[in-house]
Design an enzyme around this catalytic site. Structure first.
Site, short mmCIF file in Angstrom:
data_model
loop_
_atom_site.label_atom_id
_atom_site.label_comp_id
_atom_site.label_asym_id
_atom_site.label_seq_id
_atom_site.Cartn_x
_atom_site.Cartn_y
_atom_site.Cartn_z
N HIS A 34 4.16 -28.51 10.42
CA HIS A 34 4.74 -26.82 9.77
C HIS A 34 5.36 -27.22 11.32
O HIS A 34 6.89 -26.10 11.03
CB HIS A 34 4.04 -26.31 11.69
CG HIS A 34 2.37 -26.41 10.35
ND1 HIS A 34 2.59 -25.21 8.99
CD2 HIS A 34 1.10 -25.99 11.12
CE1 HIS A 34 0.75 -25.46 9.16
NE2 HIS A 34 -0.01 -25.47 9.99
N ASP A 57 -4.16 -30.74 4.57
CA ASP A 57 -4.79 -29.97 5.54
C ASP A 57 -4.75 -28.45 4.98
O ASP A 57 -4.56 -27.74 4.09
CB ASP A 57 -3.28 -29.01 6.03
CG ASP A 57 -3.84 -29.27 7.20
OD1 ASP A 57 -4.22 -27.92 7.97
OD2 ASP A 57 -3.81 -29.98 8.69
N HIS A 106 -3.64 -25.32 6.30
CA HIS A 106 -3.08 -24.86 6.46
C HIS A 106 -2.04 -24.85 5.20
O HIS A 106 -1.61 -26.09 5.94
CB HIS A 106 -2.54 -24.66 8.12
CG HIS A 106 -3.75 -24.05 8.81
ND1 HIS A 106 -4.73 -24.77 9.45
CD2 HIS A 106 -3.31 -23.42 9.23
CE1 HIS A 106 -4.93 -24.36 10.46
NE2 HIS A 106 -5.01 -22.98 9.92
N ASP A 122 -8.78 -29.74 8.93
CA ASP A 122 -9.39 -28.89 9.45
C ASP A 122 -10.01 -28.23 8.19
O ASP A 122 -10.21 -26.69 8.25
CB ASP A 122 -7.92 -27.98 10.28
CG ASP A 122 -6.78 -27.88 9.11
OD1 ASP A 122 -6.50 -28.77 8.40
OD2 ASP A 122 -6.21 -27.72 9.83
#
Length: 441
Positions: free
Chosen positions: A137, A172, A174, A261
């Site tokens: 990120h 992921d 995200h 995750d």
């Protein structure tokens, strides 16, 4: 087909000793748990194990702005109250707190990914693993989503010195927004992200319509998913899309971000993937027999993170692991079953990916782009871009240092101590020993 893959594995125990703060979901301690599980299964005997160098500020500034890197270098928990404007400018705060040894933490995990890329570039290994990396990120001038330095971008920049095209894959939960943003305008990196999208889920980007711009148009692929996707649907999408991407784009190397995750039961996640389903994506990426750089990423139920990345280390080593976890320093975390595998979960599935028309709704619009001329890049054209410089940029930046100037009261980490150890054969007695007559000079 390679007869046997050469695996390089990067780990530094100091990376797992930092603490983001009370109630923060990011627990670097999961890296220590993963490493001890790898050791317990004796997987280290099948790999080359390296402690990564700490990336120098000038290396981090190959992507990040120099002022941001300098601020991360200088800020401490004791001084942060003096820099409220800078904290806001660089997005440091609740999600990305300032903690003890923050910069050293960034240097280690970024150094691991950079070192992994360099070993692949120099054909010293076929697969390189850095579970401490994958912090996807972080942006050029700011922290984001628990990520401060984007090691993936730095690793890809390193790979681009030797490879015309790099394929980046992100599983992921995200969206891999920081990596996508860094290469949004180039066709030399194709980013493919499978992630939860909608319902205000962080980071809020990753719609299928986001596909790159200018030279990078059609080179960003997003696969937005809803809550509750299971192994069958996820792996079917993954294999269909990645097979077509590799066939058409013809990358020279693959970077795979394995954020855990996306597993069922994650504290921040919402998918129904089992460890076997997650690992199947790693197994599929490995089958292309391309140089492969594998990193960690998110993952906030730490015992499941350790399980997942240990299983995936086994997958990369073509080693099936027994389900019963061997005795190790963190065995109590795996009670009461002490088993390696976890079942997929029972989160209610919200649609699209479980619909009978999954291919029409999700895969086909993406696969349609493969017919676009811009995907069919001339290899010669791209290689010209790699080698138009007179020489490939150097790998290492050697800082000026003097052991005599070191403060004896300062904490010295394991990495620094290792560099100060002299080899047994460093000095020897003999006719060609240049030091033997120094007293006479």
């Amino acid at each position: 087909m390679r007869s046997k893959d050469r695996i390089s594995y990067f780990y530094d125990g100091d990376v797992g000793s930092v603490y983001f703060g009370p109630n923060h979901p990011m627990k670097p301690h999961r890296l220590c748990m993963t490493h001890h599980l790898v050791l317990a299964y004796e997987l280290h005997n099948k790999m080359e194990i390296y402690r990564p160098h700490k990336a120098y500020p000038v290396e981090l500034a190959q992507f990040h702005s120099a002022d941001y890197v300098d601020f991360l270098h200088r800020i401490t928990p004791d001084t942060q109250h003096l820099f409220s404007n800078e904290l806001a400018r660089y997005n440091l705060g609740e999600d990305c707190p300032v903690f003890e040894n923050l910069f050293e933490f960034c240097q280690i995990y970024a150094g691991g990914t950079i070192d992994a890329a360099r070993r692949l570039n120099n054909q010293l290994c076929d697969i390189a693993i850095n579970w401490s990396g994958g912090l996807h990120h972080a942006k050029k001038c700011e922290a984001s989503g628990f990520c401060y330095i984007n090691d993936l971008v730095l690793g890809i920049l390193e790979l681009l010195k030797h490879h015309a095209r790099v394929l980046y894959i992100d599983i992921d939960v995200h969206h891999g927004d920081g990596v996508e943003e860094a290469f949004y305008f180039t066709d030399r990196v194709m980013t493919v992200s499978f992630h939860k999208y909608g319902d205000m889920f962080f980071p809020g980007t990753g719609d299928v319509k986001e596909m790159g711009e200018r030279e990078g148009k059609f080179y960003a692929i997003n696969v937005p998913l809803k809550d509750g996707i299971d192994d069958t649907s996820f792996t079917r999408l993954f294999k269909t899309i990645i097979a077509k991407v590799v066939e058409t784009y013809q990358p020279g190397v693959i970077v795979l971000q394995c954020g855990a995750d996306s597993l069922a039961g994650d504290r921040l996640g919402c998918f129904n993937l089992s460890i076997d389903g997650h690992a199947e994506c790693v197994r599929f990426a490995k089958k292309f027999n391309l140089p492969l750089l594998v990193t960690g990423g998110g993952g906030y139920t730490k015992e499941n993170v350790a399980r997942c990345w240990t299983v995936e280390t086994g997958v990369l080593l073509d080693t099936e692991l027994p389900n019963e976890i061997p005795e190790n320093e963190y065995i109590k975390y795996f009670a009461p079953d002490y088993s390696l595998k976890i079942p997929n979960g029972h989160i209610y599935s919200k649609g699209l990916q479980c619909n009978q028309n999954w291919k029409t709704q999700t895969a086909n619009p993406i696969l349609e782009r493969s017919r676009c001329k811009s995907w069919k890049i001339s290899v010669a054209s791209n290689m010209h871009r790699v080698y138009r410089c007179k020489r490939v940029p150097p790998d290492f930046y050697i800082p000026d240092s003097d052991e005599d100037e070191q403060n004896p009261d300062e904490r010295v980490d394991q990495h620094t101590r290792d560099k100060q150890i002299q080899r047994n054969d460093e000095y020897y007695e003999g006719d060609k020993d240049n030091d033997q007559n120094m007293d006479d000079v």
